[in-house]
Design an enzyme around this catalytic site. Sequence first.
Site, PDB file in Angstrom:
ATOM      1  CB  CYS A 134      14.416  -0.189  -6.632  1.00 40.09           C
ATOM      2  SG  CYS A 134      14.114   0.616  -7.907  1.00 40.09           S
ATOM      3  CB  CYS A 137      13.467  -1.796  -9.794  1.00 42.05           C
ATOM      4  SG  CYS A 137      14.555  -0.265  -9.837  1.00 42.05           S
ATOM      5  CG  ASP A 138      12.241  -5.158  -7.583  1.00 42.63           C
ATOM      6  OD1 ASP A 138      12.511  -5.480  -8.854  1.00 42.63           O
ATOM      7  OD2 ASP A 138      13.146  -5.078  -6.666  1.00 42.63           O
TER       8      ASP A 138
END
Length: 309
Positions: A134, A137-138
């Site tokens: 992701c 997300c990261d």
Amino acid sequence: MEKRKVIIVGSGPAGYTAALYTSRANLAPLVIEGHEPGGQLTTTTDVDNFPGFPEGIMGPELMANMKKQAARFDTEFLTTHVTSVDLSKRPFHVKCENGNEYLAESLIISTGASAKYLGLENEKELIGKGVSACATCDGFFYRDRVVHVVGGGDTAMEEATFLTKFASKVYVVHRRDELRASKPMQERAFANEKIEFVWDSAVTEIIADPTGVTAIKVENLKTGEITERKTDGLFMGIGHKPNTDFLDGQIKLDDHGFIITEGRYPDTNIPGVFACGDVQDSYYRQAISAAGSGCQAAIRAERFLEENE
């Protein structure tokens, strides 16, 4: 056989939010959590994009808090896996791996979608330590670093393009000499100076030290040559598989296996069955959007029960 007003199949942000709302509506929900209570967020470290946590929060802690909040209003949790459901008539029949069987007046499906991985020996233990599925997300954690993305479809191009907002260089490793992504996505990636392609190649090994990923080994599938490439992160861009096998074709799915919901509602093609979270969302795939859809599914289930008593 025990009958419940609401059974929630799956957990994660969507399932736990649905549990919170249905329990506060005095519907005494049963949450059948599956093999991984809390879902994919339990495998992540810092979550910085969930509102209400200015300093961020660890993924497992966020899921534990959500579960605890739903439990406060008398949600019942069962840690087992649903093996099959019969949706041909109400109440719906739910069978579990542990042998339990239930009847449900309404059903909320929040089983999520599992990111596809390469199957390498240490990749799962390195999730959150340099391996990710992701970028949204990261990606923030890879500012001014070098990263690699695996894949050649739209997912990989989306991941790679997003990562260029942070990383100094993004290499895309693809098994073929041309992309499977849509033309606009290809053109966008090719035009980005930070993205470089490693064609006809596959990642065969992830190298790490105690701090996390340091390099990967890549095999050229035409020549057989294996090279070691330094990297700070490896992102899987090979898609997600919705966890819908237990439905056995009773719910309408799209071409990629995600549950089709009706317009702006979480309703499926079967009255009384609702879907929320990543199992019906191939676009956003975020904790906050999953939680929001869990709220919607709970409210729709509550109103459905009121209308069909």
